[in-house]
Write an enzyme that holds these catalytic residues in place. Structure first.
Site, PDB file in Angstrom:
ATOM      1  N   CYS A  53       5.514  -8.309  -4.767  1.00 39.57           N
ATOM      2  CA  CYS A  53       5.667  -9.476  -3.916  1.00 39.57           C
ATOM      3  C   CYS A  53       6.080  -8.951  -2.544  1.00 39.57           C
ATOM      4  CB  CYS A  53       6.722 -10.412  -4.498  1.00 39.57           C
ATOM      5  SG  CYS A  53       6.420 -12.100  -4.008  1.00 39.57           S
TER       6      CYS A  53
ATOM      7  N   CYS B 202       2.658 -13.011  -5.450  1.00 40.93           N
ATOM      8  CA  CYS B 202       2.698 -13.878  -4.277  1.00 40.93           C
ATOM      9  C   CYS B 202       1.415 -13.690  -3.489  1.00 40.93           C
ATOM     10  CB  CYS B 202       3.929 -13.629  -3.424  1.00 40.93           C
ATOM     11  SG  CYS B 202       3.947 -12.100  -2.505  1.00 40.93           S
TER      12      CYS B 202
ATOM     13  N   CYS C 243      -2.815  -2.449  -0.305  1.00 41.31           N
ATOM     14  CA  CYS C 243      -1.837  -1.785  -1.173  1.00 41.31           C
ATOM     15  C   CYS C 243      -1.987  -0.278  -1.081  1.00 41.31           C
ATOM     16  CB  CYS C 243      -2.046  -2.201  -2.630  1.00 41.31           C
ATOM     17  SG  CYS C 243      -1.681  -3.928  -2.942  1.00 41.31           S
TER      18      CYS C 243
END
Length: 169
Positions: free
Chosen positions: A12, A88, A96
């Protein structure tokens, strides 16, 4: 590999509520089969007090709970991840890091309880609702027959869990 323990990372943005709750849930529900971790792309540096209050009220040991950066899981010596779930919408849209082990990924978006407005009761309800949603999804996840699903079928199930409103028992 029937005795394999799967490493799971919940992501998140702030790593103060949803991902911490998911980490606690999976470590309880998947004990002996899964090891959960959590992190954030822009960690708040502290766990939201309502998160800790909720977990303690449900008899979770919260000593594990710490807001940390997802970079901790992309360095040599970090646990090799089998699964990475964003909980989220902000973290799902971010680039990422490259995770060691090329884990399977899915998005299991849950409304941010830390953003809830209103009375204390309404805010606490938002945390309880996030817990309920994550509990349902994680309960389904731990029930999956990991060894009998091929990678494509498993990915399909992971995606379905994230878009599901189904409840468990």
């Amino acid at each position: 590999m029937p005795d394999k323990i799967y490493n799971v990372l919940f992501l998140c943005t702030g790593n103060s509520a949803r991902s911490i709750i998911a980490e606690a849930l999976l470590n309880r529900l998947g004990q002996g089969k899964f090891k959960a971790y959590s992190a954030g792309s822009q960690p708040k540096g502290e766990v939201h007090p309502y998160t800790l209050q909720l977990l303690k009220g449900m008899n979770y040991d919260t000593s594990f709970a710490r807001s940390k950066n997802w970079d901790e899981f992309a360095v040599p010596g970090a646990p090799e991840l089998d699964f990475v779930f964003t909980v989220c919408d902000n973290a799902a849209a971010e680039a990422c890091p490259v995770w060691p082990g090329q884990p399977m990924t899915a998005h299991w978006g849950v409304p941010d309880p830390a953003a809830a407005e209103g009375t204390d009761s309404e805010k606490h309800f938002a945390f309880a609702e996030a817990y309920r949603m994550l509990n349902n999804r994680i309960s389904i996840f731990v029930s999956l027959p990991m060894l009998s699903l091929d990678k494509l079928s498993l990915q399909k199930r992971l995606n379905e869990i994230g878009s599901s409103t189904q409840t468990v028992g």
